[in-house]
Design an enzyme around this catalytic site. Structure first.
Site, mmCIF file in Angstrom:
data_model
loop_
_atom_site.group_PDB
_atom_site.id
_atom_site.type_symbol
_atom_site.label_atom_id
_atom_site.label_comp_id
_atom_site.label_asym_id
_atom_site.label_seq_id
_atom_site.Cartn_x
_atom_site.Cartn_y
_atom_site.Cartn_z
ATOM 1 N N GLN A 82 -5.571 -28.920 -35.901
ATOM 2 C CA GLN A 82 -4.664 -28.379 -34.896
ATOM 3 C C GLN A 82 -4.502 -29.390 -33.775
ATOM 4 O OE1 GLN A 82 -5.726 -24.636 -33.016
ATOM 5 N NE2 GLN A 82 -4.256 -24.984 -31.366
ATOM 6 N N CYS A 88 -3.057 -21.883 -32.347
ATOM 7 C CA CYS A 88 -4.218 -21.482 -33.145
ATOM 8 C C CYS A 88 -3.895 -20.301 -34.054
ATOM 9 C CB CYS A 88 -5.410 -21.154 -32.244
ATOM 10 S SG CYS A 88 -5.160 -19.800 -31.081
ATOM 11 N N HIS A 168 -9.077 -17.596 -28.813
ATOM 12 C CA HIS A 168 -8.826 -18.535 -29.913
ATOM 13 C C HIS A 168 -8.877 -17.813 -31.251
ATOM 14 C CE1 HIS A 168 -8.499 -22.406 -31.769
ATOM 15 N NE2 HIS A 168 -9.697 -22.385 -32.318
ATOM 16 N N ASP A 183 -11.324 -23.749 -38.450
ATOM 17 C CA ASP A 183 -10.851 -23.877 -37.070
ATOM 18 C C ASP A 183 -10.325 -25.292 -36.915
ATOM 19 O OD1 ASP A 183 -10.478 -24.181 -34.349
ATOM 20 O OD2 ASP A 183 -12.432 -23.392 -33.766
#
Length: 232
Positions: A82, A88, A168, A183
């Site tokens: 990302q 996100c 997040h 993530d």
């Protein structure tokens, strides 16, 4: 808009990490998404858990750059970095859908859709940073993201990548019967939390999230979504 058919599978709320709530969710679950507060206590607990976990099956992977690692380093997990602020949620959705069981992908992603085209251009073997570059330069997903960000129910600024964030999104998926936390912002890349199965994915993912919750029990800003069969 992405091209995932929600007539068969859809994201559904998980009301608690307790057994009674998990039993309410249709199974098998294909992926789990979690929105959580980035408080100091939660961040520290995640770091502790990550330090005890592994990246894929190759013990040498941690020494390599996650930007250049390929799918063989972590059980063919589809993973993207990302590099876009406030994306996100989009990244978590991509992680969830791209790592769903193959039969779900074939059944639910239309060949003419943006999602199908994007995944064709970004196979698991493409490096995470190269996938990020393709996403960043895609005008269609930029429009989707701007529409979502500007929606009156979800109004937010994209800001800068380096800005502090207080909430997040991440995804949990099953790859080769291992539980992976995905993530796009962490340097460690895909984090393996041990064994799982498609039938126990939700329970195992919630087991990890419950430890985050216990680190900061006064903060209630946790939301869990499961990609599960749609009940008519």
């Amino acid at each position: 808009k992405l091209g995932f058919n929600t007539q068969v599978h859809e994201f559904t709320d998980v009301f608690s990490t307790e057994s009674w709530a998990l039993e309410m969710v249709p199974s098998p679950v294909s992926a789990v998404m979690v929105l959580f507060p980035m408080t100091d206590k939660v961040v520290e607990r995640r770091k502790e858990l990550h330090s005890k976990s592994t990246v894929g099956t190759n013990s040498n992977t941690k020494k390599e750059s996650i930007n250049t690692a390929k799918e063989g380093d972590y059980d063919n997990v589809w993973y993207i970095r990302q590099r876009i602020r406030n994306a996100c949620g989009t990244i978590a959705v991509l992680h969830a859908l791209a790592n769903a069981p193959k039969d779900i992908i074939e059944l639910s992603i239309a060949p003419s859709s943006w999602l199908h085209s994007f995944l064709q251009h970004c196979p698991p073997s493409l490096t995470p940073i190269d996938k990020a570059g393709i996403l960043e330069n895609d005008p269609t997903i930029e429009t989707f993201h701007e529409d979502a960000s500007n929606d009156s129910a979800n109004q937010t600024s994209r800001g800068d990548k380096g800005d502090d964030i207080d909430l997040h999104f991440v995804a949990f998926v099953n790859a080769n019967d291992k539980l992976y936390e995905l993530d796009g912002r962490v340097d460690q890349g895909p984090v393996c939390h041990g064994r799982t199965t498609q039938q126990t994915l939700l329970r195992d993912a919630c087991g990890v999230v419950k430890q985050w919750m216990e680190a900061d029990p006064d903060d209630m800003r946790f939301t869990i979504l499961a990609l599960a069969p749609k009940v008519s």
